[in-house]
Design a protein around this motif. Structure first.
Motif, PDB file in Angstrom:
ATOM      1  N   MET A  39       0.795  -1.231   0.000  1.00  0.00           N
ATOM      2  CA  MET A  39       0.000   0.000   0.000  1.00  0.00           C
ATOM      3  C   MET A  39       0.830   1.284   0.000  1.00  0.00           C
ATOM      4  O   MET A  39       0.399   2.315  -0.498  1.00  0.00           O
ATOM      5  CB  MET A  39      -0.916  -0.012   1.232  1.00  0.00           C
ATOM      6  N   ALA A  40       2.009   1.263   0.584  1.00  0.00           N
ATOM      7  CA  ALA A  40       2.881   2.449   0.637  1.00  0.00           C
ATOM      8  C   ALA A  40       4.274   1.954   0.235  1.00  0.00           C
ATOM      9  O   ALA A  40       5.112   1.682   1.074  1.00  0.00           O
ATOM     10  CB  ALA A  40       2.868   3.041   2.033  1.00  0.00           C
ATOM     11  N   ALA A  41       4.496   1.832  -1.061  1.00  0.00           N
ATOM     12  CA  ALA A  41       5.569   0.961  -1.559  1.00  0.00           C
ATOM     13  C   ALA A  41       6.905   1.623  -1.853  1.00  0.00           C
ATOM     14  O   ALA A  41       7.951   0.968  -1.794  1.00  0.00           O
ATOM     15  CB  ALA A  41       5.099   0.243  -2.824  1.00  0.00           C
ATOM     16  N   PRO A  61      10.478   3.432  -1.818  1.00  0.00           N
ATOM     17  CA  PRO A  61      11.126   3.120  -3.104  1.00  0.00           C
ATOM     18  C   PRO A  61      11.036   1.652  -3.521  1.00  0.00           C
ATOM     19  O   PRO A  61      11.561   1.296  -4.569  1.00  0.00           O
ATOM     20  CB  PRO A  61      12.581   3.517  -2.860  1.00  0.00           C
ATOM     21  N   GLY A  62      10.424   0.790  -2.757  1.00  0.00           N
ATOM     22  CA  GLY A  62      10.177  -0.562  -3.255  1.00  0.00           C
ATOM     23  C   GLY A  62      11.013  -1.670  -2.644  1.00  0.00           C
ATOM     24  O   GLY A  62      10.945  -2.810  -3.099  1.00  0.00           O
ATOM     25  N   LYS A  72      10.638  -3.343   0.008  1.00  0.00           N
ATOM     26  CA  LYS A  72       9.829  -4.471   0.494  1.00  0.00           C
ATOM     27  C   LYS A  72       8.994  -5.064  -0.641  1.00  0.00           C
ATOM     28  O   LYS A  72       8.660  -6.242  -0.604  1.00  0.00           O
ATOM     29  CB  LYS A  72       8.966  -4.036   1.679  1.00  0.00           C
ATOM     30  N   ASP A 105       1.819   3.895  -4.241  1.00  0.00           N
ATOM     31  CA  ASP A 105       2.342   4.967  -3.387  1.00  0.00           C
ATOM     32  C   ASP A 105       1.572   6.233  -3.728  1.00  0.00           C
ATOM     33  O   ASP A 105       1.337   6.529  -4.901  1.00  0.00           O
ATOM     34  CB  ASP A 105       3.850   5.174  -3.588  1.00  0.00           C
ATOM     35  N   SER A 147       2.505   9.236  -3.386  1.00  0.00           N
ATOM     36  CA  SER A 147       3.328  10.348  -3.841  1.00  0.00           C
ATOM     37  C   SER A 147       3.788  10.121  -5.280  1.00  0.00           C
ATOM     38  O   SER A 147       4.598   9.238  -5.553  1.00  0.00           O
ATOM     39  CB  SER A 147       4.528  10.486  -2.895  1.00  0.00           C
ATOM     40  N   ARG A 154       7.461  10.001  -6.012  1.00  0.00           N
ATOM     41  CA  ARG A 154       8.259   8.850  -5.564  1.00  0.00           C
ATOM     42  C   ARG A 154       8.043   7.612  -6.439  1.00  0.00           C
ATOM     43  O   ARG A 154       8.593   6.545  -6.167  1.00  0.00           O
ATOM     44  CB  ARG A 154       7.916   8.529  -4.104  1.00  0.00           C
ATOM     45  N   GLY A 184      -3.660   5.576  -0.123  1.00  0.00           N
ATOM     46  CA  GLY A 184      -3.921   4.221   0.359  1.00  0.00           C
ATOM     47  C   GLY A 184      -5.237   4.122   1.105  1.00  0.00           C
ATOM     48  O   GLY A 184      -5.903   3.082   1.095  1.00  0.00           O
ATOM     49  N   GLU A 185      -5.659   5.218   1.727  1.00  0.00           N
ATOM     50  CA  GLU A 185      -6.906   5.229   2.513  1.00  0.00           C
ATOM     51  C   GLU A 185      -8.096   4.805   1.658  1.00  0.00           C
ATOM     52  O   GLU A 185      -9.099   4.333   2.185  1.00  0.00           O
ATOM     53  CB  GLU A 185      -7.192   6.646   3.057  1.00  0.00           C
ATOM     54  N   PRO A 206       3.830   5.444   6.354  1.00  0.00           N
ATOM     55  CA  PRO A 206       4.567   6.686   6.582  1.00  0.00           C
ATOM     56  C   PRO A 206       4.537   6.959   8.085  1.00  0.00           C
ATOM     57  O   PRO A 206       3.494   6.806   8.721  1.00  0.00           O
ATOM     58  CB  PRO A 206       3.756   7.736   5.809  1.00  0.00           C
ATOM     59  N   LEU A 248      -5.149   4.207   7.229  1.00  0.00           N
ATOM     60  CA  LEU A 248      -4.479   3.361   6.218  1.00  0.00           C
ATOM     61  C   LEU A 248      -4.622   1.886   6.581  1.00  0.00           C
ATOM     62  O   LEU A 248      -4.905   1.047   5.725  1.00  0.00           O
ATOM     63  CB  LEU A 248      -2.994   3.737   6.101  1.00  0.00           C
TER      64      LEU A 248
HETATM   65  C1  LIG Z   1       8.051   4.137   4.941  1.00  0.00           C
HETATM   66  S1  LIG Z   1       7.865   4.650   3.320  1.00  0.00           S
HETATM   67  C2  LIG Z   1       7.690   3.146   2.445  1.00  0.00           C
HETATM   68  C3  LIG Z   1       9.001   2.416   2.232  1.00  0.00           C
HETATM   69  C4  LIG Z   1       8.835   1.215   1.339  1.00  0.00           C
HETATM   70  N1  LIG Z   1       7.791   0.326   1.822  1.00  0.00           N
HETATM   71  C5  LIG Z   1      10.128   0.431   1.192  1.00  0.00           C
HETATM   72  O1  LIG Z   1      10.328  -0.554   1.915  1.00  0.00           O
HETATM   73  O2  LIG Z   1      10.933   0.766   0.323  1.00  0.00           O
HETATM   74  C6  LIG Z   1       6.228   5.252   3.322  1.00  0.00           C
HETATM   75  C7  LIG Z   1       5.667   5.621   1.949  1.00  0.00           C
HETATM   76  O3  LIG Z   1       4.296   5.947   2.127  1.00  0.00           O
HETATM   77  C8  LIG Z   1       3.931   6.866   1.138  1.00  0.00           C
HETATM   78  N2  LIG Z   1       2.663   7.477   1.574  1.00  0.00           N
HETATM   79  C9  LIG Z   1       2.474   8.541   2.391  1.00  0.00           C
HETATM   80  N3  LIG Z   1       1.157   8.736   2.576  1.00  0.00           N
HETATM   81  C10 LIG Z   1       0.497   7.779   1.888  1.00  0.00           C
HETATM   82  C11 LIG Z   1      -0.868   7.455   1.687  1.00  0.00           C
HETATM   83  N4  LIG Z   1      -1.814   8.178   2.246  1.00  0.00           N
HETATM   84  N5  LIG Z   1      -1.165   6.397   0.898  1.00  0.00           N
HETATM   85  C12 LIG Z   1      -0.184   5.659   0.309  1.00  0.00           C
HETATM   86  N6  LIG Z   1       1.123   5.942   0.461  1.00  0.00           N
HETATM   87  C13 LIG Z   1       1.457   6.968   1.232  1.00  0.00           C
HETATM   88  C14 LIG Z   1       5.110   7.805   1.072  1.00  0.00           C
HETATM   89  O4  LIG Z   1       5.154   8.474  -0.173  1.00  0.00           O
HETATM   90  C15 LIG Z   1       6.283   6.828   1.273  1.00  0.00           C
HETATM   91  O5  LIG Z   1       6.824   6.439   0.035  1.00  0.00           O
END
Ligand SMILES: C[S@@+](CC[C@H](N)C(=O)[O-])C[C@H]1O[C@@H](n2cnc3c(N)ncnc32)[C@H](O)[C@@H]1O
Length: 485
Positions: free
Chosen positions: A118-120, A122-123, A125, A143, A145, A148, A171-172, A190, A222
């Motif tokens: 859901m919040a991927a 830079p990827g 994971k 993602d 953003s 990103r 993601g919500e 995040p 989320l």
């Molecule tokens: C902790 S990082 C993710 C790192 C990623 N999972 C990795 O392992 O490489 C959190 C991500 O959540 C994204 N983000 C922030 N708010 C969000 C939302 N409401 N829905 C989806 N993604 C969101 C940000 O842009 C950011 O890339």
């Protein structure tokens, strides 16, 4: 004017409630973390690959206990970011704590899991999830953003993941857009990042209680959406790189209260070398006993960054959400219907030149060949089922293009499958290697005339994949992408 919001410095809550523990955490945070990497198991077997690199680069490797493809390599002289294997996506440099969340999913009864990250971006994971599912499921990497997304696409491309699509949605909203669709959802949320050591890219800063509360509210919405998006019986992993309890146990507690009976938290202590239970008490708050099933990676115990992870299983559907989600207008690429004649021609060509059976690979991974914006791509058959109503931005892997002089496979294709080629392969002599790795063509290269004009897979004398080369008269044209230099 006097401040109305109290400052909440990193671990300040801990300093006040448990000063001894706080001192140990602080001491650990002051030490540099050992570097760690995760092997791309789509391209090689983890243990033998690590042994080979340890010998080649003088790395002292030690396995990460909860991740069979993860290794610590200390602070070596030859840095892992400098090698050809890194550039070609044979491993990903990743902090060891971040290797935990994808390992918590159980895919043993799911040969083709449909997964949402859901919040991927830079990827890091997402590609781990691709490994865990053998790239035989399908991953929607989302993602919110837009800025990103390119980082996410490059990581997926370098790793060679085919069964994936990138979306750009808050993601919500996904839970309401695709309720009960996924077998597994990862929410690496995040967060305030109060578990990371300060570094060049991550400056230490204090956070306010207001910020923490706003983050916790977003994380709760989320995670609610993740629970809606997963099937009944499906798995959700929630993780943060913060140790701030409001964003960790507090989020789980809020949802247990709001949706009683809809999910339970799986006890993951046995996945760790020693138990690391979630807190059931924080300042003047008590959390439900079940949140202790989550894992709180304390830096002084695990030698990692501070981290939090929990695994949830959905037992029942959540009551309907209050309002319909709105959908942000997204640009969807035009994907043409696959041309059946092309598939056979391409698979025959690849089989003749490289001895590689793309047809079998396509069957094993449920893939088709399509033309996307004039380029041939490999695309997952499950794209429609996963993303019919989610506007995706990109999907699949570039396969190559037809040129007047013959068919040219893509860099991604050769870096993912080149090790399996039994012909159309050339070994580069050691004396040419430094120039090749600088992206230069090799002049005066004499070779087998039968390969002239073809794109070959290049290896070095250690058998390492060096990407594509084109054999021209007396010249080996370097086809490594310029972004790698
Ligand atoms: C902790 S990082 C993710 C790192 C990623 N999972 C990795 O392992 O490489 C959190 C991500 O959540 C994204 N983000 C922030 N708010 C969000 C939302 N409401 N829905 C989806 N993604 C969101 C940000 O842009 C950011 O890339």
């Amino acid at each position: 004017m006097a401040k109305t919001t109290p400052e909440l410095y990193t671990f300040d809550w801990l300093a006040r409630s448990q000063p001894e523990l706080y001192a140990r955490v602080q001491a650990a945070q002051d030490q540099a973390l050992d570097l760690s990497l995760r092997v791309n198991t789509l391209k090689s077997d983890a243990q033998p690959a690590m042994e080979k690199w340890a010998e080649l680069y003088g790395w002292q490797s030690q396995g990460v206990p909860y991740c069979p493809s993860g290794f610590w390599i200390g602070q070596p002289e030859i840095t892992p970011s400098s090698t050809i294997e890194h550039r070609l996506g044979y491993y990903y440099i990743q902090e060891a704590a971040s290797m935990l969340p994808p390992e918590l999913f159980n895919f043993s009864d799911l040969p083709h899991p449909l997964i949402l990250d859901m919040a991927a971006s830079p990827g890091g994971k997402t590609i781990h999830l691709a490994d865990r599912s053998g790239d035989k499921g399908f991953i929607v990497a989302n993602d919110a953003s837009r800025g990103r997304l390119s980082a996410l696409r490059i990581v997926l491309q370098t790793w060679g993941v085919i069964n994936q699509a990138v979306t750009c949605l808050p993601g919500e909203q996904i839970g309401a857009l695709a309720p009960g669709r996924f077998d597994a959802v990862l929410l690496d949320a995040p967060c305030s990042m109060q578990g990371l050591r300060a570094s060049e890219s991550h400056k230490a800063r204090s956070i306010t209680l207001t910020e923490v509360e706003a983050l916790a509210e977003r994380q709760t919405r989320l995670l609610e959406s993740a629970l809606r998006a997963v099937k009944v019986g499906g798995q959700v992993v929630y993780s943060t790189c913060t140790l701030t309890p409001q964003e960790d146990e507090g989020v789980l507690a809020a949802l247990l209260k709001q949706f009683p009976g809809c999910f339970h938290i799986v006890d993951i202590q046995q996945r760790l070398p020693q138990p690391a239970p979630g807190l059931t008490q924080f300042m003047d708050k008590n959390f439900p006993a079940e949140v202790a099933h989550a894992a709180r990676l304390w830096p002084h115990i695990f030698g990692t960054a501070g981290f939090f992870a929990a695994k949830l299983v959905k037992d029942n559907s959540l009551p309907d959400p209050p309002a319909e989600p709105y959908l942000r207008a997204g640009k969807t690429p035009q994907v043409k219907v696959p041309l059946p004649v092309e598939t056979q021609g391409i698979t025959n060509y690849l089989s003749d030149l490289y001895g590689f059976d793309l047809g079998a690979q396509m069957q094993a991974q449920s893939l088709k060949i399509v033309e996307v914006n004039g380029q041939l791509s490999l695309l997952g058959e499950r794209l429609d089922a996963a993303c019919a109503d989610l506007p995706w931005q990109s999907s699949g892997m570039a396969l190559g293009k037809a040129l007047p002089e013959g068919w040219q496979p893509s860099h991604e294709f050769v870096s993912r499958f080149g090790d399996c080629f039994t012909s159309g392969v050339l070994t580069l002599e050691d004396k040419y290697l430094p120039a090749w790795l600088r992206g230069e063509d090799i002049r005066g290269y004499a070779t087998d005339a039968s390969l002239r004009g073809s794109v070959v897979a290049l290896r070095d004398t250690h058998g390492r994949n060096l990407g594509r080369a084109k054999l021209l008269d007396g010249r080996l044209k370097n086809l490594l992408p310029t972004r790698l230099f």
